[in-house]
Design an enzyme around this catalytic site. Sequence first.
Site, PDB file in Angstrom:
ATOM      1  N   ASN A   1       4.304  14.516  27.022  1.00 23.15           N
ATOM      2  CA  ASN A   1       4.302  14.375  28.473  1.00 23.15           C
ATOM      3  C   ASN A   1       4.655  12.949  28.935  1.00 23.15           C
ATOM      4  OD1 ASN A   1       3.174  14.993  31.334  1.00 23.15           O
ATOM      5  ND2 ASN A   1       1.944  13.266  30.606  1.00 23.15           N
TER       6      ASN A   1
ATOM      7  N   ASP B   1      -1.640   6.909  25.404  1.00 19.49           N
ATOM      8  CA  ASP B   1      -0.994   6.289  26.567  1.00 19.49           C
ATOM      9  C   ASP B   1      -0.976   4.784  26.331  1.00 19.49           C
ATOM     10  OD1 ASP B   1      -0.725   7.610  29.767  1.00 19.49           O
ATOM     11  OD2 ASP B   1      -0.464   5.452  29.484  1.00 19.49           O
TER      12      ASP B   1
ATOM     13  N   THR C   1       2.779  12.413  41.648  1.00 26.50           N
ATOM     14  CA  THR C   1       2.048  11.767  40.551  1.00 26.50           C
ATOM     15  C   THR C   1       2.302  10.269  40.685  1.00 26.50           C
ATOM     16  OG1 THR C   1       3.924  11.765  39.057  1.00 26.50           O
ATOM     17  CG2 THR C   1       2.531  13.751  39.025  1.00 26.50           C
TER      18      THR C   1
ATOM     19  N   ASP D   1       2.372   3.034  22.578  1.00 23.93           N
ATOM     20  CA  ASP D   1       3.614   3.261  23.326  1.00 23.93           C
ATOM     21  C   ASP D   1       4.419   4.299  22.531  1.00 23.93           C
ATOM     22  OD1 ASP D   1       6.300   3.043  24.216  1.00 23.93           O
ATOM     23  OD2 ASP D   1       5.982   0.963  24.823  1.00 23.93           O
ATOM     24  N   VAL D   2       4.809   5.393  23.186  1.00 21.96           N
ATOM     25  CA  VAL D   2       5.502   6.467  22.447  1.00 21.96           C
ATOM     26  C   VAL D   2       6.856   6.012  21.888  1.00 21.96           C
ATOM     27  CG1 VAL D   2       4.362   8.427  23.592  1.00 21.96           C
ATOM     28  CG2 VAL D   2       6.480   7.475  24.575  1.00 21.96           C
TER      29      VAL D   2
ATOM     30  N   LYS E   1      16.319  13.748  29.987  1.00 18.30           N
ATOM     31  CA  LYS E   1      15.666  15.056  30.133  1.00 18.30           C
ATOM     32  C   LYS E   1      16.578  16.178  29.616  1.00 18.30           C
ATOM     33  CE  LYS E   1      11.779  13.509  31.716  1.00 18.30           C
ATOM     34  NZ  LYS E   1      10.533  13.626  30.949  1.00 18.30           N
TER      35      LYS E   1
ATOM     36  N   TYR F   1      17.697   9.052  33.716  1.00 19.22           N
ATOM     37  CA  TYR F   1      16.618  10.054  33.660  1.00 19.22           C
ATOM     38  C   TYR F   1      17.195  11.433  33.301  1.00 19.22           C
ATOM     39  CZ  TYR F   1      12.298  12.432  35.117  1.00 19.22           C
ATOM     40  OH  TYR F   1      11.137  13.175  35.142  1.00 19.22           O
TER      41      TYR F   1
HETATM   42  N1  LIG Z   1       6.191  13.992  38.848  1.00 23.64           N
HETATM   43  C1  LIG Z   1       7.302  14.678  38.848  1.00 23.64           C
HETATM   44  O1  LIG Z   1       7.805  15.069  39.906  1.00 23.64           O
HETATM   45  C2  LIG Z   1       7.966  15.041  37.555  1.00 23.64           C
HETATM   46  C3  LIG Z   1       9.037  15.934  37.614  1.00 23.64           C
HETATM   47  C4  LIG Z   1       9.663  16.292  36.428  1.00 23.64           C
HETATM   48  C5  LIG Z   1       9.227  15.795  35.227  1.00 23.64           C
HETATM   49  N2  LIG Z   1       8.188  14.914  35.200  1.00 23.64           N
HETATM   50  C6  LIG Z   1       7.769  14.416  33.892  1.00 23.64           C
HETATM   51  O2  LIG Z   1       6.390  14.609  33.717  1.00 23.64           O
HETATM   52  C7  LIG Z   1       5.901  13.668  32.762  1.00 23.64           C
HETATM   53  C8  LIG Z   1       4.615  13.046  33.272  1.00 23.64           C
HETATM   54  O3  LIG Z   1       4.910  12.252  34.397  1.00 23.64           O
HETATM   55  P1  LIG Z   1       3.996  12.156  35.702  1.00 23.64           P
HETATM   56  O4  LIG Z   1       4.820  12.654  36.824  1.00 23.64           O
HETATM   57  O5  LIG Z   1       2.672  12.736  35.440  1.00 23.64           O
HETATM   58  O6  LIG Z   1       3.956  10.564  35.879  1.00 23.64           O
HETATM   59  P2  LIG Z   1       2.775   9.506  35.727  1.00 23.64           P
HETATM   60  O7  LIG Z   1       3.449   8.185  35.878  1.00 23.64           O
HETATM   61  O8  LIG Z   1       1.656   9.853  36.644  1.00 23.64           O
HETATM   62  O9  LIG Z   1       2.278   9.710  34.226  1.00 23.64           O
HETATM   63  C9  LIG Z   1       3.023   9.258  33.137  1.00 23.64           C
HETATM   64  C10 LIG Z   1       2.062   8.682  32.111  1.00 23.64           C
HETATM   65  O10 LIG Z   1       2.841   8.289  30.967  1.00 23.64           O
HETATM   66  C11 LIG Z   1       2.381   7.004  30.555  1.00 23.64           C
HETATM   67  N3  LIG Z   1       3.476   6.327  29.867  1.00 23.64           N
HETATM   68  C12 LIG Z   1       4.603   5.816  30.415  1.00 23.64           C
HETATM   69  N4  LIG Z   1       5.356   5.248  29.461  1.00 23.64           N
HETATM   70  C13 LIG Z   1       4.678   5.396  28.302  1.00 23.64           C
HETATM   71  C14 LIG Z   1       4.943   5.000  26.984  1.00 23.64           C
HETATM   72  N5  LIG Z   1       6.056   4.323  26.666  1.00 23.64           N
HETATM   73  N6  LIG Z   1       4.054   5.331  26.016  1.00 23.64           N
HETATM   74  C15 LIG Z   1       2.915   6.000  26.329  1.00 23.64           C
HETATM   75  N7  LIG Z   1       2.608   6.382  27.571  1.00 23.64           N
HETATM   76  C16 LIG Z   1       3.480   6.077  28.550  1.00 23.64           C
HETATM   77  C17 LIG Z   1       1.981   6.287  31.827  1.00 23.64           C
HETATM   78  O11 LIG Z   1       1.108   5.213  31.563  1.00 23.64           O
HETATM   79  C18 LIG Z   1       1.336   7.423  32.614  1.00 23.64           C
HETATM   80  O12 LIG Z   1      -0.042   7.517  32.334  1.00 23.64           O
HETATM   81  C19 LIG Z   1       7.041  12.679  32.533  1.00 23.64           C
HETATM   82  O13 LIG Z   1       7.692  12.991  31.317  1.00 23.64           O
HETATM   83  C20 LIG Z   1       7.948  12.914  33.702  1.00 23.64           C
HETATM   84  O14 LIG Z   1       9.288  12.575  33.435  1.00 23.64           O
HETATM   85  C21 LIG Z   1       7.558  14.519  36.341  1.00 23.64           C
END
Ligand SMILES: NC(=O)c1ccc[n+]([C@@H]2O[C@H](COP(=O)([O-])OP(=O)(O)OC[C@H]3O[C@@H](n4cnc5c(N)ncnc54)[C@H](O)[C@@H]3O)[C@@H](O)[C@H]2O)c1
Length: 262
Positions: free
Chosen positions: A97, A44, A201, A70-71, A170, A166
Amino acid sequence: MMAILDDIFSLKGKAAVVTGAASGFGRAFAVAMAEAGADLALIDTNPQGLKQTVELVRERGRVAHIHVADVSDEAAICAAFKGIDESFGRIDILVNNAGIGERFRGKIHEYPSADWKRIVDVNLNGVFYCSREALRRMYAQQSGKIINLASIWGMVGGGFLNAGGYATTKGGVVNLTREMALEYAPHNIQINAICPGFHRTSIMDFGDPQSQGIVELMKAHTPAGRLAGAEELRGTLLYLASSASNFMSGSIIAVDGGFLAR
Ligand SMILES: NC(=O)c1ccc[n+]([C@@H]2O[C@H](COP(=O)([O-])OP(=O)(O)OC[C@H]3O[C@@H](n4cnc5c(N)ncnc54)[C@H](O)[C@@H]3O)[C@@H](O)[C@H]2O)c1
Protein backbone atom coordinates in the site's frame (compact mmCIF):
# COMPACT_ATOMS: atom_id res chain seq x y z
CA MET A 1 -20.18 -12.35 13.43
CA MET A 2 -22.92 -13.87 11.27
CA ALA A 3 -22.11 -17.42 10.15
CA ILE A 4 -21.36 -16.60 6.52
CA LEU A 5 -19.12 -13.68 7.48
CA ASP A 6 -17.34 -15.85 10.05
CA ASP A 7 -17.00 -18.57 7.44
CA ILE A 8 -15.58 -16.74 4.41
CA PHE A 9 -14.46 -13.26 5.49
CA SER A 10 -12.75 -14.14 8.78
CA LEU A 11 -8.99 -13.51 9.08
CA LYS A 12 -8.69 -15.30 12.44
CA GLY A 13 -5.19 -16.72 12.94
CA LYS A 14 -3.77 -14.88 9.90
CA ALA A 15 -0.54 -12.86 9.89
CA ALA A 16 -0.79 -9.79 7.67
CA VAL A 17 1.79 -7.23 6.56
CA VAL A 18 0.70 -3.72 5.55
CA THR A 19 3.10 -1.18 4.06
CA GLY A 20 2.31 2.51 4.38
CA ALA A 21 0.36 1.70 7.53
CA ALA A 22 0.89 5.05 9.27
CA SER A 23 -2.04 6.84 7.61
CA GLY A 24 -4.76 6.80 4.96
CA PHE A 25 -5.72 3.49 3.40
CA GLY A 26 -2.92 1.63 5.20
CA ARG A 27 -4.29 2.51 8.63
CA ALA A 28 -7.87 1.76 7.58
CA PHE A 29 -6.75 -1.63 6.20
CA ALA A 30 -4.77 -2.53 9.34
CA VAL A 31 -7.74 -1.74 11.59
CA ALA A 32 -10.21 -3.58 9.33
CA MET A 33 -8.01 -6.69 9.20
CA ALA A 34 -7.57 -6.59 12.99
CA GLU A 35 -11.36 -6.44 13.38
CA ALA A 36 -11.57 -9.50 11.12
CA GLY A 37 -9.10 -11.32 13.41
CA ALA A 38 -5.64 -10.85 11.86
CA ASP A 39 -2.38 -9.98 13.62
CA LEU A 40 -0.40 -7.24 11.92
CA ALA A 41 3.15 -6.26 10.93
CA LEU A 42 3.10 -2.59 10.01
CA ILE A 43 5.75 -0.98 7.80
CA ASP A 44 6.16 2.76 7.18
CA THR A 45 8.74 5.53 7.32
CA ASN A 46 6.62 7.49 9.84
CA PRO A 47 7.09 6.10 13.39
CA GLN A 48 4.53 8.46 15.03
CA GLY A 49 1.79 7.48 12.59
CA LEU A 50 2.69 3.80 13.01
CA LYS A 51 2.34 4.08 16.80
CA GLN A 52 -1.19 5.43 16.41
CA THR A 53 -2.12 2.59 14.05
CA VAL A 54 -0.65 0.04 16.47
CA GLU A 55 -2.82 1.42 19.28
CA LEU A 56 -5.93 1.07 17.13
CA VAL A 57 -5.01 -2.55 16.32
CA ARG A 58 -4.28 -3.40 19.97
CA GLU A 59 -7.57 -1.80 21.09
CA ARG A 60 -9.19 -4.48 18.93
CA GLY A 61 -7.38 -7.22 20.82
CA ARG A 62 -4.89 -8.12 18.10
CA VAL A 63 -1.09 -8.21 18.02
CA ALA A 64 0.74 -5.49 16.05
CA HIS A 65 4.46 -4.94 15.43
CA ILE A 66 6.10 -1.83 13.99
CA HIS A 67 8.83 -1.90 11.35
CA VAL A 68 10.12 1.57 10.48
CA ALA A 69 11.46 1.08 6.96
CA ASP A 70 11.42 2.73 3.55
CA VAL A 71 9.96 0.33 0.95
CA SER A 72 12.48 1.60 -1.62
CA ASP A 73 15.38 0.50 0.62
CA GLU A 74 16.04 -3.12 -0.31
CA ALA A 75 18.23 -3.86 2.74
CA ALA A 76 15.74 -2.26 5.15
CA ILE A 77 12.88 -4.30 3.67
CA CYS A 78 14.86 -7.55 3.91
CA ALA A 79 15.57 -6.74 7.57
CA ALA A 80 11.90 -5.92 8.25
CA PHE A 81 10.78 -9.27 6.81
CA LYS A 82 13.41 -11.09 8.91
CA GLY A 83 11.87 -9.36 11.93
CA ILE A 84 8.43 -10.57 10.82
CA ASP A 85 9.84 -14.13 10.58
CA GLU A 86 10.82 -13.86 14.23
CA SER A 87 7.48 -12.47 15.41
CA PHE A 88 4.99 -14.42 13.27
CA GLY A 89 6.98 -17.17 11.50
CA ARG A 90 4.65 -16.91 8.48
CA ILE A 91 2.98 -14.36 6.20
CA ASP A 92 -0.56 -15.01 5.03
CA ILE A 93 -1.34 -11.58 3.58
CA LEU A 94 0.77 -8.74 2.17
CA VAL A 95 -0.83 -5.40 1.34
CA ASN A 96 1.51 -3.35 -0.85
CA ASN A 97 0.00 0.00 0.00
CA ALA A 98 2.91 2.43 0.61
CA GLY A 99 3.05 5.03 -2.13
CA ILE A 100 3.65 8.67 -2.90
CA GLY A 101 1.84 11.12 -5.14
CA GLU A 102 3.22 13.24 -7.95
CA ARG A 103 5.64 15.86 -6.65
CA PHE A 104 6.16 17.45 -10.07
CA ARG A 105 3.06 18.58 -11.97
CA GLY A 106 4.25 19.29 -15.49
CA LYS A 107 4.86 17.68 -18.84
CA ILE A 108 7.32 14.83 -19.39
CA HIS A 109 9.85 16.99 -21.31
CA GLU A 110 10.31 19.07 -18.14
CA TYR A 111 10.19 16.20 -15.61
CA PRO A 112 13.18 16.29 -13.18
CA SER A 113 15.12 13.01 -13.10
CA ALA A 114 15.36 12.99 -9.30
CA ASP A 115 11.54 13.15 -8.93
CA TRP A 116 11.13 10.45 -11.60
CA LYS A 117 13.60 8.10 -9.89
CA ARG A 118 12.01 8.65 -6.48
CA ILE A 119 8.46 7.87 -7.56
CA VAL A 120 9.60 4.75 -9.44
CA ASP A 121 11.67 3.70 -6.42
CA VAL A 122 8.80 3.99 -3.94
CA ASN A 123 5.70 3.12 -6.00
CA LEU A 124 7.14 0.35 -8.20
CA ASN A 125 10.47 -0.90 -6.84
CA GLY A 126 9.01 -0.89 -3.32
CA VAL A 127 6.21 -3.22 -4.44
CA PHE A 128 8.80 -5.50 -6.03
CA TYR A 129 11.04 -5.66 -2.93
CA CYS A 130 8.16 -6.37 -0.55
CA SER A 131 6.48 -8.86 -2.89
CA ARG A 132 9.73 -10.75 -3.42
CA GLU A 133 10.27 -11.11 0.32
CA ALA A 134 6.66 -12.16 0.91
CA LEU A 135 6.65 -14.59 -2.04
CA ARG A 136 9.78 -16.35 -0.76
CA ARG A 137 7.80 -17.19 2.39
CA MET A 138 4.44 -17.80 0.68
CA TYR A 139 6.05 -20.12 -1.90
CA ALA A 140 7.52 -22.19 0.94
CA GLN A 141 4.09 -22.24 2.62
CA GLN A 142 2.26 -22.83 -0.72
CA SER A 143 -0.33 -20.29 0.35
CA GLY A 144 -0.81 -16.55 0.60
CA LYS A 145 -2.46 -13.43 -0.72
CA ILE A 146 -0.97 -10.21 -2.04
CA ILE A 147 -3.04 -7.09 -2.59
CA ASN A 148 -1.44 -4.22 -4.50
CA LEU A 149 -2.66 -0.64 -4.38
CA ALA A 150 -2.54 0.57 -7.97
CA SER A 151 -4.78 3.43 -9.18
CA ILE A 152 -7.18 4.47 -11.91
CA TRP A 153 -3.99 6.04 -13.31
CA GLY A 154 -2.58 2.55 -13.72
CA MET A 155 -5.35 1.80 -16.24
CA VAL A 156 -5.46 5.07 -18.18
CA GLY A 157 -3.09 8.00 -18.61
CA GLY A 158 -3.40 10.87 -16.17
CA GLY A 159 -3.01 13.50 -18.95
CA PHE A 160 -5.22 16.30 -17.72
CA LEU A 161 -3.52 16.20 -14.29
CA ASN A 162 0.03 15.80 -15.67
CA ALA A 163 0.56 12.65 -13.62
CA GLY A 164 3.25 11.07 -15.84
CA GLY A 165 5.43 9.56 -13.14
CA TYR A 166 2.54 8.37 -10.99
CA ALA A 167 0.64 6.84 -13.93
CA THR A 168 3.80 5.07 -15.11
CA THR A 169 4.44 3.47 -11.73
CA LYS A 170 0.81 2.42 -11.22
CA GLY A 171 0.67 0.93 -14.73
CA GLY A 172 3.75 -1.05 -13.71
CA VAL A 173 2.02 -2.23 -10.53
CA VAL A 174 -0.98 -3.41 -12.57
CA ASN A 175 1.15 -5.56 -14.87
CA LEU A 176 3.40 -6.77 -12.05
CA THR A 177 0.18 -7.94 -10.38
CA ARG A 178 -0.83 -9.91 -13.50
CA GLU A 179 2.66 -11.41 -13.89
CA MET A 180 2.89 -12.51 -10.26
CA ALA A 181 -0.68 -13.85 -10.36
CA LEU A 182 0.20 -16.10 -13.31
CA GLU A 183 3.48 -17.31 -11.80
CA TYR A 184 2.01 -18.16 -8.39
CA ALA A 185 -1.57 -19.26 -9.11
CA PRO A 186 -0.42 -22.92 -9.24
CA HIS A 187 1.03 -22.47 -5.76
CA ASN A 188 -2.20 -21.37 -4.05
CA ILE A 189 -1.09 -17.73 -3.86
CA GLN A 190 -3.64 -15.19 -5.05
CA ILE A 191 -2.45 -11.76 -6.18
CA ASN A 192 -4.84 -8.94 -7.09
CA ALA A 193 -4.79 -5.16 -7.37
CA ILE A 194 -7.18 -2.40 -6.36
CA CYS A 195 -7.43 0.70 -8.53
CA PRO A 196 -8.93 3.42 -6.34
CA GLY A 197 -10.35 6.61 -7.71
CA PHE A 198 -9.84 9.82 -5.73
CA HIS A 199 -10.02 9.32 -1.93
CA ARG A 200 -9.38 11.79 0.88
CA THR A 201 -6.10 10.68 2.52
CA SER A 202 -2.77 12.32 3.38
CA ILE A 203 -1.45 11.66 -0.15
CA MET A 204 -2.41 15.22 -1.05
CA ASP A 205 -2.38 18.40 1.02
CA PHE A 206 -6.05 19.38 0.79
CA GLY A 207 -5.27 22.78 2.35
CA ASP A 208 -3.06 23.73 -0.61
CA PRO A 209 -4.93 25.94 -3.17
CA GLN A 210 -3.44 23.92 -6.10
CA SER A 211 -5.11 20.83 -4.59
CA GLN A 212 -8.52 22.53 -4.79
CA GLY A 213 -8.18 22.70 -8.57
CA ILE A 214 -7.38 18.97 -8.66
CA VAL A 215 -10.34 18.17 -6.38
CA GLU A 216 -12.75 20.07 -8.66
CA LEU A 217 -11.33 18.44 -11.79
CA MET A 218 -11.58 14.96 -10.25
CA LYS A 219 -15.16 15.54 -9.06
CA ALA A 220 -16.10 16.67 -12.57
CA HIS A 221 -14.51 13.54 -14.10
CA THR A 222 -15.96 11.11 -11.53
CA PRO A 223 -19.50 9.93 -12.41
CA ALA A 224 -20.39 9.67 -8.69
CA GLY A 225 -19.53 13.39 -8.48
CA ARG A 226 -17.59 13.14 -5.22
CA LEU A 227 -14.38 12.03 -3.56
CA ALA A 228 -14.44 8.99 -1.26
CA GLY A 229 -13.04 8.40 2.24
CA ALA A 230 -10.21 5.94 3.04
CA GLU A 231 -12.69 3.70 4.88
CA GLU A 232 -14.59 3.07 1.63
CA LEU A 233 -11.89 0.63 0.42
CA ARG A 234 -12.09 -1.65 3.48
CA GLY A 235 -14.70 -4.01 2.05
CA THR A 236 -12.74 -4.62 -1.15
CA LEU A 237 -9.56 -5.17 0.87
CA LEU A 238 -11.21 -7.67 3.21
CA TYR A 239 -12.68 -9.52 0.25
CA LEU A 240 -9.24 -9.86 -1.38
CA ALA A 241 -7.51 -10.75 1.93
CA SER A 242 -9.98 -13.48 2.91
CA SER A 243 -11.03 -16.90 1.63
CA ALA A 244 -13.99 -15.19 -0.10
CA SER A 245 -11.59 -14.55 -3.01
CA ASN A 246 -9.77 -17.89 -3.10
CA PHE A 247 -10.46 -18.47 -6.84
CA MET A 248 -9.59 -14.91 -7.80
CA SER A 249 -6.13 -13.96 -9.01
CA GLY A 250 -4.75 -11.38 -11.43
CA SER A 251 -7.88 -9.24 -11.10
CA ILE A 252 -7.61 -5.48 -11.25
CA ILE A 253 -10.54 -4.01 -9.34
CA ALA A 254 -11.63 -0.40 -9.80
CA VAL A 255 -13.20 1.33 -6.80
CA ASP A 256 -13.61 4.69 -8.44
CA GLY A 257 -17.15 6.07 -8.43
CA GLY A 258 -17.48 4.93 -12.06
CA PHE A 259 -14.39 6.76 -13.39
CA LEU A 260 -13.06 3.87 -15.50
CA ALA A 261 -16.49 2.94 -16.89
CA ARG A 262 -16.39 5.82 -19.36
N1 LIG B 1 -5.84 8.56 -2.00
C1 LIG B 1 -6.12 8.29 -3.24
O1 LIG B 1 -6.98 8.94 -3.85
C2 LIG B 1 -5.44 7.15 -3.94
C3 LIG B 1 -5.93 6.80 -5.20
C4 LIG B 1 -5.32 5.74 -5.87
C5 LIG B 1 -4.28 5.05 -5.29
N2 LIG B 1 -3.82 5.43 -4.07
C6 LIG B 1 -2.71 4.66 -3.51
O2 LIG B 1 -3.04 4.22 -2.21
C7 LIG B 1 -1.83 3.99 -1.48
C8 LIG B 1 -1.95 4.59 -0.10
O3 LIG B 1 -2.00 5.99 -0.21
P1 LIG B 1 -2.94 6.94 0.66
O4 LIG B 1 -3.85 7.62 -0.29
O5 LIG B 1 -3.49 6.20 1.81
O6 LIG B 1 -1.87 8.05 1.09
P2 LIG B 1 -1.23 8.42 2.50
O7 LIG B 1 -0.19 9.44 2.17
O8 LIG B 1 -2.30 8.77 3.48
O9 LIG B 1 -0.54 7.06 2.97
C9 LIG B 1 0.64 6.59 2.39
C10 LIG B 1 1.51 6.02 3.49
O10 LIG B 1 2.69 5.48 2.86
C11 LIG B 1 3.82 5.88 3.63
N3 LIG B 1 4.98 5.91 2.76
C12 LIG B 1 5.26 6.81 1.78
N4 LIG B 1 6.44 6.52 1.21
C13 LIG B 1 6.92 5.43 1.86
C14 LIG B 1 8.10 4.68 1.74
N5 LIG B 1 9.04 5.01 0.84
N6 LIG B 1 8.27 3.61 2.54
C15 LIG B 1 7.34 3.28 3.47
N7 LIG B 1 6.21 3.97 3.64
C16 LIG B 1 6.00 5.04 2.85
C17 LIG B 1 3.47 7.26 4.17
O11 LIG B 1 4.26 7.59 5.28
C18 LIG B 1 1.99 7.08 4.49
O12 LIG B 1 1.81 6.62 5.81
C19 LIG B 1 -0.71 4.57 -2.34
O13 LIG B 1 -0.04 3.52 -3.01
C20 LIG B 1 -1.43 5.46 -3.30
O14 LIG B 1 -0.73 5.64 -4.51
C21 LIG B 1 -4.37 6.47 -3.39
